[in-house]
Write an enzyme that holds these catalytic residues in place. Sequence first.
Site, short mmCIF file in Angstrom:
data_model
loop_
_atom_site.label_atom_id
_atom_site.label_comp_id
_atom_site.label_asym_id
_atom_site.label_seq_id
_atom_site.Cartn_x
_atom_site.Cartn_y
_atom_site.Cartn_z
N ASP A 208 0.81 -1.22 0.00
CA ASP A 208 0.00 0.00 0.00
C ASP A 208 0.84 1.27 0.00
O ASP A 208 0.69 2.13 -0.86
CB ASP A 208 -0.94 0.03 1.22
CG ASP A 208 -2.11 -0.93 1.05
OD1 ASP A 208 -2.39 -1.34 -0.08
OD2 ASP A 208 -2.74 -1.26 2.08
N ARG B 176 0.04 3.79 16.94
CA ARG B 176 -0.46 4.83 16.02
C ARG B 176 -0.28 6.25 16.53
O ARG B 176 0.12 7.13 15.75
CB ARG B 176 -1.93 4.57 15.65
CG ARG B 176 -2.18 3.24 14.93
CD ARG B 176 -1.14 2.93 13.92
NE ARG B 176 -1.48 1.80 13.07
CZ ARG B 176 -0.59 1.04 12.47
NH1 ARG B 176 0.70 1.26 12.64
NH2 ARG B 176 -0.96 0.05 11.69
N ASP C 203 -7.13 2.59 12.27
CA ASP C 203 -5.83 3.24 12.22
C ASP C 203 -5.86 4.64 11.60
O ASP C 203 -5.16 5.54 12.03
CB ASP C 203 -4.82 2.35 11.48
CG ASP C 203 -4.47 1.12 12.31
OD1 ASP C 203 -4.60 1.21 13.55
OD2 ASP C 203 -4.08 0.10 11.73
N SER D 108 -3.46 -9.66 6.36
CA SER D 108 -2.96 -8.31 6.60
C SER D 108 -2.39 -8.32 8.02
O SER D 108 -3.10 -8.64 8.98
CB SER D 108 -4.10 -7.31 6.48
OG SER D 108 -3.71 -6.10 7.08
#
Length: 412
Positions: free
Chosen positions: A16, A95, A124, A175
Amino acid sequence: MAKNKKVVLAYSGGLDTSVVIKWLTEKGYEVYALMVDVGQGGDLKEAGNKALKIGAKEVYLVDAKKEFISDFVWPALKANTKYQGKYALATALSRPLIGKLLASKATEIGASYIAHGSTGKGNDQVRIELAATAHAPDVEILAPVRDWDMSRTQELDYAKKHGIEVEASKKKPYSIDQNLWGRSIECGVLEDPWVEPPADAFSWTKAPEVAKEKHDYLNIVFKGGVPTALDEKKLAPVDLVKELNSFAGKHGVGRIDMVEDRLVGIKSREIYEQPAASVLLTAHSELESLVLEKQLLNFKQMVDAEYSRLIYNGQWYSPLKDGLSAFIENTQNLVHGTIRMKFYKGNAWVVGRFSDNSLYDKDLATYGGDSNFDESAAKGFIDIYGMGLKTWSKKKGKMKPGSCSCDQGECK
Ligand code: ARG
């Protein structure tokens, strides 16, 4: 102030964010890739070179492992945080740190934009954007993966077309996000909540049935609510977590399989591996049971639950978090001691506890004859404690629901 085309991108090296570099560059942005090392492993230098090859102007690699454990994981441990009773919040805790570092890099190089590679369905995006905004409220945030209209296959084709190497082939089944505090696994066959996670979903923990045949004991030493040593061995925070991940992982400890509620209203099936986190959370709350006074302990459990939700929901940099942190910190002054745990075939449980600050009083608790607890005082205590209940009990058969029998005439 006029906007420039500089954008600081949270870059992981995966498909990504690699595609994001190219996509932003094609749109005329100058991409500055920021890589934050929170112990995810892999060759970050090589990933950085890849970013440059794709077209990033600059790559910054920040080793944030120490800060991650001391300033994010330890405060969460002090609050016994587990989201919905299970997940130790590994991803959620990284995060805000990434968001903060993105903001400070953007400020440092005068970038008008920050970008991340999160999708529109997850938590996220919220966590990173709120943390970045809390530190650089004027920097605009771009979320290409959320905005571009590409399916996974189209993304792979785009990568191929632009010569972006993808080791994440179409076959890559999950993922995964990982850091020192745990490994989060989703997607693929796991999306069916009935399907047992295949063996290849796990990499830090042994399956309990093939885990070490012999049990082990481990003493975990705490000071001020955080672990400082394993058995006799004093360890720095990062080393301690690493060592415990591998120790507990060999015993198959720390596997979580759950359906959780995302902030965006979706229920999702998640698998976690969090050996060190599971062990430390168990040990820490056990130590609190020993040293914290009953009312404080009860109240703290409510604060802890709120603190977990707040971390999950991306509110790390918020006045509520600061207020709750002040309370939690204050409770940890006396949380010193040692918790002894036993490990065997997927389980880790407490078998012993010791603290100089222990409130456990054997003379009070013992059922042996030499207790100094005055049992005769119990009768008066129960009389008064049960007074309201007794009054209610005597009256309850005579109470008339829905009407009043007073003769004042006013109730009707
Ligand atoms: N559901 C977890 C959370 O929101 C983990 C998300 C992990 N992301 C991933 N790409 N696997 O904290």
